[in-house]
Each structure stands twice: as structure tokens, then as C-alpha cells.
Enzyme design. Structure first.
Site, PDB file in Angstrom:
ATOM      1  N   SER A   1      79.177  32.850  -5.555  1.00 40.07           N
ATOM      2  CA  SER A   1      79.282  34.071  -5.136  1.00 40.07           C
ATOM      3  C   SER A   1      80.268  34.244  -4.382  1.00 40.07           C
ATOM      4  O   SER A   1      81.334  34.184  -4.832  1.00 40.07           O
ATOM      5  CB  SER A   1      77.752  34.315  -4.428  1.00 40.07           C
ATOM      6  OG  SER A   1      77.700  35.550  -3.990  1.00 40.07           O
TER       7      SER A   1
ATOM      8  N   ASP B   1      75.218  37.428 -10.089  1.00 39.70           N
ATOM      9  CA  ASP B   1      75.552  36.242  -8.893  1.00 39.70           C
ATOM     10  C   ASP B   1      75.297  34.967  -9.075  1.00 39.70           C
ATOM     11  O   ASP B   1      74.074  34.719  -9.583  1.00 39.70           O
ATOM     12  CB  ASP B   1      74.955  36.786  -7.739  1.00 39.70           C
ATOM     13  CG  ASP B   1      75.453  36.407  -6.321  1.00 39.70           C
ATOM     14  OD1 ASP B   1      75.527  35.163  -6.478  1.00 39.70           O
ATOM     15  OD2 ASP B   1      75.964  36.906  -5.682  1.00 39.70           O
TER      16      ASP B   1
END
Length: 294
Positions: free
Chosen positions: A62, A185
């Protein structure tokens, strides 16, 4: 030896050094997700490099992928300075563009995301290399396969699609197509990827998370606040579990964190404060570690 031969020899040596580090790193930095709280990692990186602690490998998910790629490409204090400068200049519209009306319409309209990932793309373009192979130390980042829910690790090829995928917060930024699959993500499945550093064979792992667990619930003012808070709880739980699970296989050092107070998911204006506080805590923590070892 001619100048050309000297340059070529230097390049061969550096390539050999990078290949050796990729085989089995001694020290790994693990950078978690955390959205705009990723500025905390910049302060932690300051503390580590100021004390001469350098990574042989960087593992990230991320927002950690943005910070991690920068330090893997150029593991120097000058690189951290540039990253800090980028964070401190970042404004909400850089990543989350549009008026309040436009943003509200995006939330209720059809589609798979609220914001384009143009701002993330511009941040990736600031990284001084374009491929994993060009990084000074090995770099690994993950994304989540939207169809299967499995994590996929990227450590070769172009950085751009891998980082866009790893930072594609579900519903916020668009999924990224790679090899015919859609990815979101990496923090969805492995937000604090200590496990990857263990798989690489790292003997000492510094874990850079973005904030301390929140003992009290923060105000829920909009649906996206629920998502952010849920990710925070998930991150804290995974760190605790993996720390206990892998403690016998490597020395795992959890860098100090703190409660940053309530910060909106789309508000990077607190970056300077977060960097400064994390830098201060990291310095004191690492000095204490050295005192214990002496």
C-alpha cells in the site's frame, strides 16, 4: 584501466552486490499500509538511516510501497529528505481531486472507484528508477487479486503498475489490470508483510507501521471513515500475530509509533508533524536499543 572500463567495472560490481542482496538479505525494512499516515514512515526512515541502519531488502504494501520504492532505489538520507519534502508539499487535491459536490457525486455514481489514480502516478514518477531491477537494494511489493483474493508479489519489471496496484485502496482508487487480472491494495491481504521478509531469509527485520493501535473509536463522519478505521485495526492485529509467529526465525524490531489523533483519510496536511514526531521517537528508540546492546 580506461575511464570506460572503470565505469563498466563499477556497474558490474554494483549489479553483483544487488544480486547478492536479493538472494538472502541480512536486514529488511517492512513498510505497512496506512494511507496519509504513511508520512510517519518517513520519520522512521530518518531515524534508521541517521543511525547507519541500512536495508538489504525493502518489503512493502500500500502506501508503504511508495515510501519503500524510494528508499530501495536510493537508500540515503538525501533520498529520505526528498521523500519528506514530497509529503510535506502534498495537498488533498493532489490525490483526491474535485469539489465537494463532485466528490459526493462520485460516491453515489456507478463505477469501481471514486478518484482517479493520477496523483499516485505522479508520485511514482518522482522515484528515480523505473524498474525493480534498477533499485539499489531488492524491493518487493504486493497487491490483492480482486477475483481470487490472493496476494501477488512483484519484485521484477516496471515499478509503475505494481505500485499503482498495491496502493489501489478498494473503492477509492481504480483496480489495476496486470496480466489479465485486476488488482487492488496489497494491504487487503497482507498490510504488514513481515511474512515476506521471513520468506526472503532476512535475519533482522525493522517493521515500519504508521500509527499506534487506537484504544478509543474515532468519530465516524462518513462511510469511508469506517474503512480507514477497519484497516487500522486489521494492521494492528496482523503485526501482533506475525511478531509472535516469526519471533523465533528472525530478530523483529517494531519501530515506535504513536496515536496521531483523528486525521481524515484524504487529509495529508499533517505530514510535517507526523514526520517530525516519528523521527524524534525513532532516534530515542534506536539509541536505547544500542545502549542495551553495549
Amino acid at each position: 584501466m580506461s575511464l570506460g572500463d572503470y565505469v563498466r567495472d563499477r556497474r558490474r560490481r554494483r549489479a553483483a552486490d544487488r544480486a547478492a542482496a536479493r538472494r538472502k538479505p541480512e536486514t529488511a525494512f517492512v513498510l505497512s499500509g496506512g494511507g496519509v499516515l504513511g508520512a510517519v514512515q518517513v520519520g522512521q526512515l530518518y531515524g534508521l538511516l541517521e543511525r547507519g541502519i541500512m536495508p538489504d531488502a525493502v518489503v512493502a504494501a500500500s502506501v508503504g510501497a511508495l515510501n519503500g520504492a524510494q528508499i530501495a532505489a536510493d537508500p540515503t538520507l538525501e533520498s529520505v529528505e526528498r521523500t519528506a519534502h514530497t509529503w510535506m508539499r502534498l495537498r488533498s487535491d493532489d490525490l483526491f481531486p474535485g469539489s465537494r459536490v463532485a466528490k459526493a457525486w462520485n460516491v453515489v455514481s456507478r463505477g469501481d472507484h471514486i478518484y482517479p489514480n493520477d496523483g499516485i502516478r505522479r508520485l511514482v514518477e518522482r522515484i528515480p528508477v523505473r524498474t525493480f531491477e534498477e533499485c539499489a537494494v531488492s524491493f518487493h511489493t504486493c497487491a490483492t487479486n480482486l477475483r481470487t483474493g490472493e496476494e501477488r508479489w512483484f519484485s521484477s519489471g516496471p515499478l509503475m503498475p505494481a505500485i499503482l496496484a498495491s496502493t489501489a485502496l478498494p473503492g477509492i482508487f481504480p483496480p489495476v489490470a496486470i496480466d489479465g487480472e485486476l488488482y487492488v491494495d496489497g494491504g487487503v491481504v497482507n498490510n504488514v508483510p513481515i511474512s515476506r521478509a521471513i520468506d526472503l531469509g532476512a535475519r533482522k527485520i525493522y517493521v515500519l507501521t504508521c500509527s499506534a493501535p487506537q484504544r478509543d473509536s474515532r468519530p465516524i463522519r462518513r462511510p469511508l471513515d469506517v474503512l480507514v478505521q477497519a484497516f487500522a485495526h486489521s494492521r494492528a492485529a496482523r503485526v501482533s500475530l506475525d511478531h509472535e509467529r516469526f519471533a523465533g526465525r528472525a530478530e523483529i524490531v517494531l519501530m515506535p509509533t504513536f496515536d496521531p489523533g483523528f486525521i481524515r483519510y484524504d487529509d495529508p496536511s499533517q505530514s510535517e508533524r507526523l514526520i517530525s514526531r516519528a523521527r524524534e521517537l525513532s532516534r530515542h528508540f534506536l539509541d536505547g536499543e544500542r545502549a542495551l546492546e553495549a
